[in-house]
Motif scaffolding. Structure first.
Motif, PDB file in Angstrom:
ATOM      1  N   MET A 146      96.324  42.713  57.909  1.00 11.50           N
ATOM      2  CA  MET A 146      96.144  41.260  57.595  1.00 11.50           C
ATOM      3  C   MET A 146      96.291  41.457  55.987  1.00 11.50           C
ATOM      4  SD  MET A 146      92.578  40.533  59.488  1.00 11.50           S
ATOM      5  CE  MET A 146      92.342  40.614  61.174  1.00 11.50           C
ATOM      6  N   LEU A 147      95.941  42.486  55.143  1.00  9.96           N
ATOM      7  CA  LEU A 147      96.100  42.330  54.045  1.00  9.96           C
ATOM      8  C   LEU A 147      97.678  42.205  53.542  1.00  9.96           C
ATOM      9  CD1 LEU A 147      93.965  42.887  52.220  1.00  9.96           C
ATOM     10  CD2 LEU A 147      94.608  45.262  51.571  1.00  9.96           C
ATOM     11  N   GLU A 148      98.625  42.934  54.389  1.00  5.01           N
ATOM     12  CA  GLU A 148      99.730  43.003  53.935  1.00  5.01           C
ATOM     13  C   GLU A 148     100.416  41.598  54.478  1.00  5.01           C
ATOM     14  OE1 GLU A 148     101.734  45.903  56.479  1.00  5.01           O
ATOM     15  OE2 GLU A 148     101.051  47.663  55.342  1.00  5.01           O
ATOM     16  N   THR A 149      99.962  40.902  55.082  1.00  7.82           N
ATOM     17  CA  THR A 149     100.381  39.604  55.787  1.00  7.82           C
ATOM     18  C   THR A 149      99.924  38.566  54.465  1.00  7.82           C
ATOM     19  OG1 THR A 149     100.122  39.941  57.784  1.00  7.82           O
ATOM     20  CG2 THR A 149     100.269  37.665  57.275  1.00  7.82           C
ATOM     21  N   ALA A 150      98.740  38.772  53.824  1.00  8.57           N
ATOM     22  CA  ALA A 150      98.414  38.009  52.704  1.00  8.57           C
ATOM     23  C   ALA A 150      99.073  38.429  51.462  1.00  8.57           C
ATOM     24  CB  ALA A 150      96.807  38.104  52.617  1.00  8.57           C
ATOM     25  N   GLY A 151      99.855  39.333  51.355  1.00 11.80           N
ATOM     26  CA  GLY A 151     100.677  39.664  50.156  1.00 11.80           C
ATOM     27  C   GLY A 151     100.056  40.746  49.336  1.00 11.80           C
ATOM     28  N   PHE A 152      98.989  41.640  49.834  1.00 18.83           N
ATOM     29  CA  PHE A 152      98.738  42.882  49.041  1.00 18.83           C
ATOM     30  C   PHE A 152      98.763  44.038  49.747  1.00 18.83           C
ATOM     31  CE2 PHE A 152      95.575  39.056  48.867  1.00 18.83           C
ATOM     32  CZ  PHE A 152      95.799  38.692  47.533  1.00 18.83           C
ATOM     33  N   GLU A 153      99.105  45.056  48.677  1.00 14.66           N
ATOM     34  CA  GLU A 153      99.640  46.448  49.047  1.00 14.66           C
ATOM     35  C   GLU A 153      98.089  47.431  49.327  1.00 14.66           C
ATOM     36  OE1 GLU A 153     101.911  48.148  46.282  1.00 14.66           O
ATOM     37  OE2 GLU A 153     103.463  46.712  46.502  1.00 14.66           O
ATOM     38  N   LYS A 154      97.342  47.107  48.891  1.00 10.45           N
ATOM     39  CA  LYS A 154      95.952  47.894  49.145  1.00 10.45           C
ATOM     40  C   LYS A 154      94.768  47.069  48.791  1.00 10.45           C
ATOM     41  CE  LYS A 154      96.075  49.943  44.239  1.00 10.45           C
ATOM     42  NZ  LYS A 154      96.028  50.900  43.540  1.00 10.45           N
ATOM     43  N   SER A 155      93.759  47.645  49.354  1.00  8.93           N
ATOM     44  CA  SER A 155      92.343  46.944  49.492  1.00  8.93           C
ATOM     45  C   SER A 155      91.819  46.858  47.795  1.00  8.93           C
ATOM     46  CB  SER A 155      91.356  47.603  50.058  1.00  8.93           C
ATOM     47  OG  SER A 155      90.075  46.953  50.083  1.00  8.93           O
ATOM     48  N   ALA A 156      91.184  45.588  47.547  1.00  6.74           N
ATOM     49  CA  ALA A 156      90.535  45.404  46.175  1.00  6.74           C
ATOM     50  C   ALA A 156      89.758  46.395  45.589  1.00  6.74           C
ATOM     51  CB  ALA A 156      89.664  44.119  46.278  1.00  6.74           C
ATOM     52  N   ARG A 157      89.709  46.790  44.420  1.00  5.79           N
ATOM     53  CA  ARG A 157      88.772  47.776  43.911  1.00  5.79           C
ATOM     54  C   ARG A 157      87.648  47.111  43.278  1.00  5.79           C
ATOM     55  NH1 ARG A 157      85.871  50.577  43.470  1.00  5.79           N
ATOM     56  NH2 ARG A 157      85.771  52.542  42.538  1.00  5.79           N
ATOM     57  N   ASN A 160      85.258  41.096  42.351  1.00  2.06           N
ATOM     58  CA  ASN A 160      86.200  39.717  42.094  1.00  2.06           C
ATOM     59  C   ASN A 160      87.649  39.834  42.553  1.00  2.06           C
ATOM     60  OD1 ASN A 160      84.071  38.621  40.492  1.00  2.06           O
ATOM     61  ND2 ASN A 160      84.737  39.379  38.542  1.00  2.06           N
ATOM     62  N   GLU A 161      88.315  40.801  42.695  1.00  2.00           N
ATOM     63  CA  GLU A 161      89.184  41.167  43.342  1.00  2.00           C
ATOM     64  C   GLU A 161      89.311  41.052  44.782  1.00  2.00           C
ATOM     65  OE1 GLU A 161      90.763  44.951  42.248  1.00  2.00           O
ATOM     66  OE2 GLU A 161      91.314  44.344  40.188  1.00  2.00           O
ATOM     67  N   LEU A 162      88.277  41.356  45.487  1.00  2.00           N
ATOM     68  CA  LEU A 162      87.959  41.128  46.797  1.00  2.00           C
ATOM     69  C   LEU A 162      87.940  39.788  47.228  1.00  2.00           C
ATOM     70  CD1 LEU A 162      87.370  42.371  49.610  1.00  2.00           C
ATOM     71  CD2 LEU A 162      85.111  42.658  48.797  1.00  2.00           C
ATOM     72  N   THR A 163      87.291  39.056  46.368  1.00  2.00           N
ATOM     73  CA  THR A 163      87.164  37.479  46.450  1.00  2.00           C
ATOM     74  C   THR A 163      88.441  37.011  46.599  1.00  2.00           C
ATOM     75  OG1 THR A 163      84.889  37.391  45.586  1.00  2.00           O
ATOM     76  CG2 THR A 163      86.178  35.488  45.605  1.00  2.00           C
ATOM     77  N   GLU A 164      89.484  37.253  45.805  1.00  2.00           N
ATOM     78  CA  GLU A 164      90.644  36.759  45.727  1.00  2.00           C
ATOM     79  C   GLU A 164      91.561  37.009  47.215  1.00  2.00           C
ATOM     80  OE1 GLU A 164      95.061  37.220  43.239  1.00  2.00           O
ATOM     81  OE2 GLU A 164      93.128  38.224  42.510  1.00  2.00           O
ATOM     82  N   GLN A 165      91.361  38.395  47.540  1.00  2.00           N
ATOM     83  CA  GLN A 165      92.088  38.675  48.633  1.00  2.00           C
ATOM     84  C   GLN A 165      91.407  38.148  49.992  1.00  2.00           C
ATOM     85  OE1 GLN A 165      91.933  42.999  48.760  1.00  2.00           O
ATOM     86  NE2 GLN A 165      93.342  43.567  47.442  1.00  2.00           N
ATOM     87  N   ALA A 166      90.177  37.925  50.124  1.00  2.00           N
ATOM     88  CA  ALA A 166      89.513  37.292  51.287  1.00  2.00           C
ATOM     89  C   ALA A 166      90.033  35.773  51.312  1.00  2.00           C
ATOM     90  CB  ALA A 166      87.818  37.634  51.296  1.00  2.00           C
ATOM     91  N   ILE A 167      89.951  35.012  50.069  1.00  5.95           N
ATOM     92  CA  ILE A 167      90.276  33.694  50.231  1.00  5.95           C
ATOM     93  C   ILE A 167      91.747  33.400  50.729  1.00  5.95           C
ATOM     94  CG2 ILE A 167      90.981  31.884  48.792  1.00  5.95           C
ATOM     95  CD1 ILE A 167      88.356  32.702  47.259  1.00  5.95           C
TER      96      ILE A 167
END
Length: 455
Positions: A146-157, A160-167
Protein backbone atom coordinates in the motif's frame (compact mmCIF):
# COMPACT_ATOMS: atom_id res chain seq x y z
CA UNK A 1 -15.08 -3.56 51.24
CA UNK A 2 -12.84 -1.31 49.18
CA UNK A 3 -9.98 -3.00 47.37
CA UNK A 4 -7.27 -1.24 49.38
CA UNK A 5 -8.91 -2.35 52.67
CA UNK A 6 -9.14 -5.89 51.36
CA UNK A 7 -5.43 -5.90 50.51
CA UNK A 8 -4.46 -4.41 53.85
CA UNK A 9 -6.38 -7.11 55.68
CA UNK A 10 -5.14 -9.96 53.50
CA UNK A 11 -1.55 -8.74 53.82
CA UNK A 12 -1.65 -10.02 57.39
CA UNK A 13 -2.86 -13.35 56.09
CA UNK A 14 -0.08 -13.38 53.52
CA UNK A 15 2.54 -12.72 56.19
CA UNK A 16 1.24 -15.65 58.17
CA UNK A 17 1.66 -17.94 55.19
CA UNK A 18 5.42 -17.40 55.05
CA UNK A 19 6.07 -20.10 57.61
CA UNK A 20 5.72 -22.71 54.86
CA UNK A 21 3.73 -25.05 57.13
CA UNK A 22 1.28 -26.44 54.59
CA UNK A 23 -0.56 -29.72 55.16
CA UNK A 24 -1.94 -32.34 52.79
CA UNK A 25 -0.13 -30.92 49.78
CA UNK A 26 1.11 -33.12 46.91
CA UNK A 27 4.70 -34.24 46.98
CA UNK A 28 7.12 -32.27 44.85
CA UNK A 29 6.81 -28.75 43.47
CA UNK A 30 3.31 -27.26 43.08
CA UNK A 31 3.02 -24.88 40.11
CA UNK A 32 -0.04 -22.92 38.89
CA UNK A 33 -0.57 -20.68 35.88
CA UNK A 34 -3.08 -19.35 33.36
CA UNK A 35 -4.15 -21.71 30.56
CA UNK A 36 -1.88 -20.66 27.68
CA UNK A 37 -0.72 -23.78 25.80
CA UNK A 38 -0.99 -26.10 28.83
CA UNK A 39 0.18 -29.09 26.80
CA UNK A 40 3.42 -27.32 25.91
CA UNK A 41 3.84 -26.25 29.51
CA UNK A 42 3.50 -29.87 30.58
CA UNK A 43 6.09 -30.88 27.98
CA UNK A 44 8.52 -28.35 29.47
CA UNK A 45 7.81 -29.74 32.94
CA UNK A 46 8.45 -33.27 31.68
CA UNK A 47 11.81 -32.16 30.26
CA UNK A 48 12.67 -30.69 33.66
CA UNK A 49 11.67 -33.85 35.51
CA UNK A 50 13.71 -36.01 33.13
CA UNK A 51 16.71 -33.77 33.68
CA UNK A 52 16.47 -33.37 37.46
CA UNK A 53 14.18 -36.19 38.74
CA UNK A 54 12.19 -33.53 40.63
CA UNK A 55 8.41 -34.04 40.55
CA UNK A 56 6.15 -31.12 39.63
CA UNK A 57 2.37 -30.90 40.00
CA UNK A 58 0.99 -28.42 37.46
CA UNK A 59 -2.49 -26.87 37.41
CA UNK A 60 -3.86 -24.58 34.71
CA UNK A 61 -6.19 -21.88 36.13
CA UNK A 62 -8.89 -20.95 33.62
CA UNK A 63 -11.19 -17.95 33.75
CA UNK A 64 -10.34 -14.75 35.64
CA UNK A 65 -6.78 -15.56 36.65
CA UNK A 66 -6.27 -12.58 38.95
CA UNK A 67 -9.39 -13.13 41.03
CA UNK A 68 -9.01 -16.89 41.22
CA UNK A 69 -5.38 -16.59 42.31
CA UNK A 70 -6.33 -14.07 45.00
CA UNK A 71 -8.85 -16.59 46.31
CA UNK A 72 -6.18 -19.32 46.31
CA UNK A 73 -3.73 -17.09 48.18
CA UNK A 74 -6.29 -16.05 50.78
CA UNK A 75 -7.45 -19.65 51.15
CA UNK A 76 -3.86 -20.79 51.84
CA UNK A 77 -3.98 -23.23 48.95
CA UNK A 78 -0.69 -25.15 48.62
CA UNK A 79 1.37 -23.51 45.86
CA UNK A 80 5.13 -23.08 45.47
CA UNK A 81 5.38 -20.95 42.33
CA UNK A 82 3.07 -19.39 39.74
CA UNK A 83 2.72 -17.09 36.76
CA UNK A 84 2.50 -13.39 37.62
CA UNK A 85 1.60 -10.49 35.33
CA UNK A 86 3.43 -7.22 35.87
CA UNK A 87 -0.05 -5.65 36.21
CA UNK A 88 -0.63 -7.66 39.41
CA UNK A 89 2.94 -7.90 40.67
CA UNK A 90 3.13 -5.05 43.18
CA UNK A 91 -0.36 -5.76 44.50
CA UNK A 92 0.60 -9.37 45.29
CA UNK A 93 3.91 -8.34 46.86
CA UNK A 94 2.17 -5.76 49.06
CA UNK A 95 -0.33 -8.42 50.15
CA UNK A 96 2.53 -10.67 51.25
CA UNK A 97 1.88 -13.42 48.71
CA UNK A 98 5.22 -13.49 46.86
CA UNK A 99 8.74 -14.29 48.07
CA UNK A 100 11.91 -12.51 46.82
CA UNK A 101 14.35 -14.73 44.97
CA UNK A 102 17.48 -12.58 44.91
CA UNK A 103 18.90 -14.38 47.98
CA UNK A 104 18.82 -17.79 46.30
CA UNK A 105 21.81 -19.54 44.66
CA UNK A 106 22.59 -18.24 41.16
CA UNK A 107 19.94 -15.51 41.17
CA UNK A 108 22.41 -12.72 40.46
CA UNK A 109 23.80 -14.35 37.32
CA UNK A 110 20.75 -13.27 35.31
CA UNK A 111 20.68 -9.56 36.08
CA UNK A 112 23.20 -8.32 33.52
CA UNK A 113 21.65 -10.37 30.69
CA UNK A 114 18.04 -9.20 31.21
CA UNK A 115 16.71 -6.15 29.39
CA UNK A 116 16.23 -3.17 31.69
CA UNK A 117 12.45 -2.95 31.38
CA UNK A 118 12.07 -6.63 32.29
CA UNK A 119 14.40 -6.37 35.26
CA UNK A 120 12.53 -3.32 36.49
CA UNK A 121 9.19 -5.10 36.12
CA UNK A 122 10.33 -7.99 38.35
CA UNK A 123 11.82 -5.78 41.08
CA UNK A 124 9.98 -4.13 43.95
CA UNK A 125 11.57 -1.82 46.52
CA UNK A 126 15.02 -3.09 45.66
CA UNK A 127 14.21 -6.81 45.78
CA UNK A 128 13.80 -9.10 42.78
CA UNK A 129 10.90 -11.51 42.87
CA UNK A 130 10.79 -13.22 39.50
CA UNK A 131 12.38 -14.75 36.43
CA UNK A 132 10.88 -14.00 33.01
CA UNK A 133 8.26 -16.28 31.49
CA UNK A 134 7.90 -14.16 28.36
CA UNK A 135 8.01 -10.53 27.40
CA UNK A 136 7.00 -8.40 24.50
CA UNK A 137 6.53 -4.83 23.36
CA UNK A 138 4.39 -2.83 20.95
CA UNK A 139 5.61 -2.38 17.36
CA UNK A 140 4.48 -0.26 14.43
CA UNK A 141 3.48 -2.31 11.39
CA UNK A 142 2.85 -1.03 7.88
CA UNK A 143 1.67 -2.60 4.62
CA UNK A 144 4.59 -2.26 2.20
CA UNK A 145 2.51 -2.71 -0.95
CA UNK A 146 0.00 0.00 0.00
CA UNK A 147 2.79 2.38 0.88
CA UNK A 148 4.59 1.77 -2.42
CA UNK A 149 1.37 2.23 -4.39
CA UNK A 150 0.89 5.60 -2.68
CA UNK A 151 4.43 6.59 -3.68
CA UNK A 152 6.38 6.09 -0.43
CA UNK A 153 9.46 3.92 0.11
CA UNK A 154 9.17 3.50 3.89
CA UNK A 155 6.85 4.23 6.78
CA UNK A 156 6.65 7.71 8.27
CA UNK A 157 9.05 8.63 11.03
CA UNK A 158 6.87 11.37 12.57
CA UNK A 159 3.15 11.70 13.23
CA UNK A 160 2.86 14.60 10.79
CA UNK A 161 4.50 12.51 8.06
CA UNK A 162 2.15 9.66 8.93
CA UNK A 163 -0.85 11.94 8.40
CA UNK A 164 0.45 12.78 4.92
CA UNK A 165 1.02 9.12 4.02
CA UNK A 166 -2.37 8.01 5.31
CA UNK A 167 -4.18 10.76 3.37
CA UNK A 168 -2.43 9.67 0.16
CA UNK A 169 -3.38 6.02 0.73
CA UNK A 170 -6.98 7.03 1.46
CA UNK A 171 -7.11 9.05 -1.78
CA UNK A 172 -5.92 6.04 -3.79
CA UNK A 173 -9.01 4.05 -2.75
CA UNK A 174 -6.89 0.92 -2.45
CA UNK A 175 -8.54 -2.43 -1.82
CA UNK A 176 -7.78 -5.39 0.40
CA UNK A 177 -7.45 -8.88 -1.14
CA UNK A 178 -11.16 -9.45 -0.41
CA UNK A 179 -12.19 -6.21 -2.13
CA UNK A 180 -12.61 -4.01 0.97
CA UNK A 181 -11.88 -0.33 0.18
CA UNK A 182 -9.26 1.18 2.50
CA UNK A 183 -11.20 4.16 3.81
CA UNK A 184 -9.31 4.46 7.11
CA UNK A 185 -5.63 3.48 6.68
CA UNK A 186 -4.86 3.57 10.42
CA UNK A 187 -6.40 1.53 13.22
CA UNK A 188 -5.41 1.87 16.89
CA UNK A 189 -6.34 -0.06 20.01
CA UNK A 190 -8.56 2.02 22.28
CA UNK A 191 -11.17 -0.52 23.27
CA UNK A 192 -11.79 -0.55 27.01
CA UNK A 193 -10.35 -3.75 28.46
CA UNK A 194 -8.74 -4.93 31.71
CA UNK A 195 -5.06 -5.80 31.80
CA UNK A 196 -3.24 -4.47 28.76
CA UNK A 197 -6.04 -2.24 27.51
CA UNK A 198 -4.94 1.06 25.92
CA UNK A 199 -1.39 -0.15 25.34
CA UNK A 200 -1.33 1.97 22.18
CA UNK A 201 -1.70 5.13 24.27
CA UNK A 202 1.37 4.25 26.30
CA UNK A 203 3.32 3.19 23.21
CA UNK A 204 2.63 6.44 21.36
CA UNK A 205 3.65 8.48 24.41
CA UNK A 206 6.84 6.50 24.94
CA UNK A 207 7.70 6.72 21.22
CA UNK A 208 7.80 10.51 21.74
CA UNK A 209 9.77 10.06 24.99
CA UNK A 210 6.94 11.38 27.15
CA UNK A 211 7.23 11.05 30.92
CA UNK A 212 3.75 10.89 32.41
CA UNK A 213 4.80 10.66 36.08
CA UNK A 214 7.74 11.84 38.16
CA UNK A 215 9.82 9.58 40.42
CA UNK A 216 7.19 9.84 43.18
CA UNK A 217 4.47 8.77 40.71
CA UNK A 218 2.88 12.21 40.77
CA UNK A 219 1.33 12.93 37.35
CA UNK A 220 3.12 15.63 35.37
CA UNK A 221 0.64 15.75 32.46
CA UNK A 222 -0.98 17.66 30.80
CA UNK A 223 1.89 20.10 31.43
CA UNK A 224 4.63 17.58 30.65
CA UNK A 225 7.60 18.73 28.57
CA UNK A 226 6.27 20.62 25.53
CA UNK A 227 2.76 19.25 26.31
CA UNK A 228 3.63 16.12 24.32
CA UNK A 229 0.92 13.96 25.87
CA UNK A 230 -1.70 16.53 24.88
CA UNK A 231 -0.32 16.84 21.34
CA UNK A 232 -0.41 13.08 20.81
CA UNK A 233 -4.06 12.86 21.84
CA UNK A 234 -4.89 15.85 19.63
CA UNK A 235 -3.21 14.08 16.70
CA UNK A 236 -5.44 11.03 17.25
CA UNK A 237 -8.57 13.20 17.57
CA UNK A 238 -7.70 15.00 14.32
CA UNK A 239 -6.98 11.69 12.61
CA UNK A 240 -10.44 10.39 13.52
CA UNK A 241 -12.59 13.48 12.99
CA UNK A 242 -10.70 15.97 10.80
CA UNK A 243 -8.60 13.92 8.37
CA UNK A 244 -10.69 10.75 8.74
CA UNK A 245 -7.64 8.50 8.42
CA UNK A 246 -8.02 6.71 11.78
CA UNK A 247 -10.90 4.28 12.06
CA UNK A 248 -13.42 5.31 14.73
CA UNK A 249 -13.83 1.59 15.35
CA UNK A 250 -10.46 1.85 17.11
CA UNK A 251 -12.61 2.48 20.21
CA UNK A 252 -14.34 -0.88 19.94
CA UNK A 253 -12.36 -3.13 17.61
CA UNK A 254 -10.84 -6.24 19.13
CA UNK A 255 -9.46 -7.87 15.96
CA UNK A 256 -6.77 -5.40 14.92
CA UNK A 257 -4.28 -8.14 14.15
CA UNK A 258 -6.81 -10.00 12.01
CA UNK A 259 -7.95 -6.90 10.12
CA UNK A 260 -4.38 -5.94 9.35
CA UNK A 261 -3.57 -9.45 8.10
CA UNK A 262 -6.68 -9.26 5.90
CA UNK A 263 -5.33 -6.06 4.32
CA UNK A 264 -8.06 -3.76 5.63
CA UNK A 265 -5.63 -1.26 7.18
CA UNK A 266 -2.24 0.07 6.13
CA UNK A 267 -0.88 0.91 9.61
CA UNK A 268 -1.38 -0.39 13.13
CA UNK A 269 0.28 -1.06 16.48
CA UNK A 270 0.46 -4.72 17.57
CA UNK A 271 2.51 -6.94 19.84
CA UNK A 272 5.87 -7.83 18.32
CA UNK A 273 5.21 -11.58 18.38
CA UNK A 274 2.01 -11.01 16.36
CA UNK A 275 4.12 -9.87 13.39
CA UNK A 276 4.94 -13.52 12.72
CA UNK A 277 1.20 -14.26 12.72
CA UNK A 278 0.25 -11.48 10.29
CA UNK A 279 3.04 -12.44 7.88
CA UNK A 280 2.21 -16.15 7.93
CA UNK A 281 0.29 -17.14 4.81
CA UNK A 282 -1.84 -19.55 6.86
CA UNK A 283 -3.37 -16.55 8.68
CA UNK A 284 -2.79 -13.62 6.34
CA UNK A 285 -4.62 -12.83 3.11
CA UNK A 286 -1.98 -10.17 2.47
CA UNK A 287 0.88 -12.67 2.70
CA UNK A 288 -0.98 -15.32 0.72
CA UNK A 289 -1.86 -12.90 -2.09
CA UNK A 290 1.74 -11.69 -2.33
CA UNK A 291 3.24 -15.18 -2.45
CA UNK A 292 0.62 -16.41 -4.91
CA UNK A 293 1.35 -13.48 -7.22
CA UNK A 294 4.92 -14.74 -7.39
CA UNK A 295 3.88 -18.38 -7.86
CA UNK A 296 5.53 -19.46 -4.60
CA UNK A 297 3.85 -22.64 -3.31
CA UNK A 298 3.08 -23.05 0.42
CA UNK A 299 5.62 -25.82 0.88
CA UNK A 300 8.37 -23.55 -0.39
CA UNK A 301 7.69 -20.49 1.75
CA UNK A 302 5.30 -19.91 4.65
CA UNK A 303 5.97 -16.21 5.35
CA UNK A 304 5.95 -13.00 3.34
CA UNK A 305 7.33 -9.80 4.88
CA UNK A 306 4.61 -7.65 3.34
CA UNK A 307 3.73 -6.24 6.76
CA UNK A 308 6.93 -4.78 8.09
CA UNK A 309 8.09 -3.42 11.44
CA UNK A 310 9.20 0.19 11.77
CA UNK A 311 9.96 2.56 14.68
CA UNK A 312 6.73 3.98 16.10
CA UNK A 313 6.06 7.43 14.59
CA UNK A 314 6.78 10.20 17.09
CA UNK A 315 6.38 13.94 17.41
CA UNK A 316 10.02 14.51 16.44
CA UNK A 317 12.21 12.28 14.24
CA UNK A 318 14.94 11.76 16.84
CA UNK A 319 12.58 10.38 19.50
CA UNK A 320 12.17 6.65 20.10
CA UNK A 321 10.58 4.24 22.53
CA UNK A 322 7.71 1.82 23.04
CA UNK A 323 5.66 0.05 25.68
CA UNK A 324 7.01 -3.23 27.05
CA UNK A 325 5.47 -5.75 29.43
CA UNK A 326 6.62 -8.78 31.40
CA UNK A 327 5.11 -12.07 32.47
CA UNK A 328 7.12 -13.84 35.13
CA UNK A 329 7.53 -16.90 37.32
CA UNK A 330 7.48 -16.09 41.03
CA UNK A 331 7.91 -18.00 44.26
CA UNK A 332 4.95 -17.80 46.59
CA UNK A 333 5.50 -16.54 50.12
CA UNK A 334 4.21 -19.85 51.45
CA UNK A 335 6.43 -22.01 49.25
CA UNK A 336 7.01 -25.29 51.08
CA UNK A 337 10.36 -24.83 52.84
CA UNK A 338 11.25 -28.46 52.13
CA UNK A 339 10.77 -27.78 48.42
CA UNK A 340 12.28 -24.27 48.22
CA UNK A 341 15.54 -25.19 46.45
CA UNK A 342 13.75 -27.65 44.17
CA UNK A 343 11.19 -24.96 43.32
CA UNK A 344 13.95 -22.47 42.63
CA UNK A 345 15.67 -24.98 40.35
CA UNK A 346 12.37 -25.50 38.53
CA UNK A 347 11.85 -21.76 38.24
CA UNK A 348 15.31 -21.39 36.74
CA UNK A 349 14.58 -24.14 34.21
CA UNK A 350 11.46 -22.28 33.08
CA UNK A 351 12.65 -18.69 33.36
CA UNK A 352 16.44 -18.98 33.32
CA UNK A 353 19.00 -21.68 32.57
CA UNK A 354 18.69 -25.44 32.69
CA UNK A 355 21.35 -27.73 34.16
CA UNK A 356 23.44 -27.42 30.98
CA UNK A 357 23.52 -23.61 31.18
CA UNK A 358 21.11 -23.08 28.26
CA UNK A 359 18.02 -20.84 28.21
CA UNK A 360 16.14 -23.93 27.10
CA UNK A 361 12.54 -22.95 27.85
CA UNK A 362 12.81 -19.35 26.61
CA UNK A 363 14.37 -20.56 23.40
CA UNK A 364 11.68 -23.25 22.97
CA UNK A 365 8.78 -20.84 23.52
CA UNK A 366 10.24 -18.56 20.85
CA UNK A 367 10.86 -21.38 18.40
CA UNK A 368 7.40 -22.93 18.76
CA UNK A 369 5.14 -19.94 19.47
CA UNK A 370 7.22 -16.83 18.81
CA UNK A 371 6.99 -15.63 22.44
CA UNK A 372 9.47 -12.89 23.26
CA UNK A 373 12.34 -13.44 25.66
CA UNK A 374 13.99 -11.16 28.21
CA UNK A 375 17.63 -12.17 27.66
CA UNK A 376 19.91 -9.93 25.61
CA UNK A 377 22.26 -12.76 24.63
CA UNK A 378 19.49 -14.62 22.80
CA UNK A 379 19.17 -11.70 20.38
CA UNK A 380 22.55 -12.74 18.93
CA UNK A 381 21.71 -16.44 18.65
CA UNK A 382 22.05 -17.48 14.97
CA UNK A 383 18.97 -19.72 15.04
CA UNK A 384 16.82 -17.01 16.61
CA UNK A 385 18.08 -14.44 14.11
CA UNK A 386 17.33 -16.76 11.18
CA UNK A 387 13.82 -17.51 12.46
CA UNK A 388 13.08 -13.83 13.12
CA UNK A 389 14.23 -12.73 9.67
CA UNK A 390 11.59 -14.96 8.09
CA UNK A 391 8.90 -12.53 9.25
CA UNK A 392 10.55 -9.47 10.85
CA UNK A 393 13.61 -7.28 11.20
CA UNK A 394 15.99 -8.40 13.94
CA UNK A 395 17.85 -5.06 14.05
CA UNK A 396 14.68 -3.04 14.70
CA UNK A 397 13.61 -5.60 17.30
CA UNK A 398 16.99 -5.32 19.05
CA UNK A 399 16.71 -1.54 19.11
CA UNK A 400 13.15 -1.52 20.45
CA UNK A 401 14.17 -4.03 23.15
CA UNK A 402 16.64 -1.45 24.41
CA UNK A 403 14.16 1.45 24.54
CA UNK A 404 10.99 -0.34 25.71
CA UNK A 405 9.51 0.94 28.97
CA UNK A 406 7.12 -0.42 31.56
CA UNK A 407 4.08 1.64 32.46
CA UNK A 408 5.44 4.18 34.91
CA UNK A 409 2.79 3.81 37.60
CA UNK A 410 2.30 0.05 37.34
CA UNK A 411 3.84 -0.53 40.78
CA UNK A 412 1.66 2.01 42.52
CA UNK A 413 -0.82 0.28 44.84
CA UNK A 414 -3.51 2.40 43.21
CA UNK A 415 -2.67 1.25 39.65
CA UNK A 416 -5.69 -1.12 39.38
CA UNK A 417 -7.97 1.78 40.35
CA UNK A 418 -6.25 4.04 37.82
CA UNK A 419 -6.58 1.39 35.09
CA UNK A 420 -10.36 1.34 35.51
CA UNK A 421 -10.65 5.13 35.57
CA UNK A 422 -8.41 6.43 32.78
CA UNK A 423 -9.66 4.31 29.87
CA UNK A 424 -13.17 5.84 29.62
CA UNK A 425 -11.65 9.29 30.10
CA UNK A 426 -9.36 8.78 27.08
CA UNK A 427 -12.33 7.52 25.09
CA UNK A 428 -14.26 10.70 25.93
CA UNK A 429 -11.34 12.68 24.49
CA UNK A 430 -11.31 10.63 21.29
CA UNK A 431 -15.08 11.09 20.95
CA UNK A 432 -14.62 14.88 21.40
CA UNK A 433 -16.71 14.87 24.56
CA UNK A 434 -13.83 16.70 26.28
CA UNK A 435 -10.61 18.29 25.07
CA UNK A 436 -7.25 16.50 25.40
CA UNK A 437 -6.12 19.09 27.97
CA UNK A 438 -9.28 18.83 30.08
CA UNK A 439 -9.34 15.04 29.91
CA UNK A 440 -5.69 14.70 30.90
CA UNK A 441 -6.23 17.19 33.72
CA UNK A 442 -9.11 15.07 35.03
CA UNK A 443 -6.98 11.92 34.90
CA UNK A 444 -4.10 13.70 36.65
CA UNK A 445 -6.39 14.95 39.42
CA UNK A 446 -7.78 11.46 39.95
CA UNK A 447 -4.24 10.06 40.18
CA UNK A 448 -3.43 12.56 42.91
CA UNK A 449 -6.63 11.52 44.70
CA UNK A 450 -5.63 7.85 44.43
CA UNK A 451 -2.23 8.68 45.93
CA UNK A 452 -3.84 10.50 48.82
CA UNK A 453 -6.31 7.67 49.48
CA UNK A 454 -3.47 5.14 49.61
CA UNK A 455 -1.09 7.33 51.62
Amino acid sequence: MKRRDFLRNTALTGAGLMSGCMRNQPSGVIFKGWPYEPNLVQENIDFFTDQTKIDVTYQSISGNYHDKMVALFVGKTPMDCCYVRDDDFSEWVEAGWLRPCDDLPGAQQYSEDIFNYNLEAMTYQGKRYGLPYYTDFTVWVYNTQMLETAGFEKSARTLNELTEQAIKIKEKRLRSPDGYIIEYPIVLGFRQAPGMGFGDWWALNYASEVDLFDDDLTPIFPDDKDQRAEKILQWIVDGIHKHRIIDINSLTMGLIRENTAAGRQAFCLISKYDVEWVNNRQNSAVAEAYLKSRNIPPKEKTHAKTLQIAPIPSLEPDQEGTLGWTRMYCLTAHCNTDQLLNTWQFMQFLGGKDTTGDYFTSRRWFRLRGLGFAYKSLMDDPQIIAQTEQWGDIEIIKKLSQVARTRENIKAPWFPDFRVYYQPEIQKILLRQQSPRDGLARIAKRCRDFKQEWA
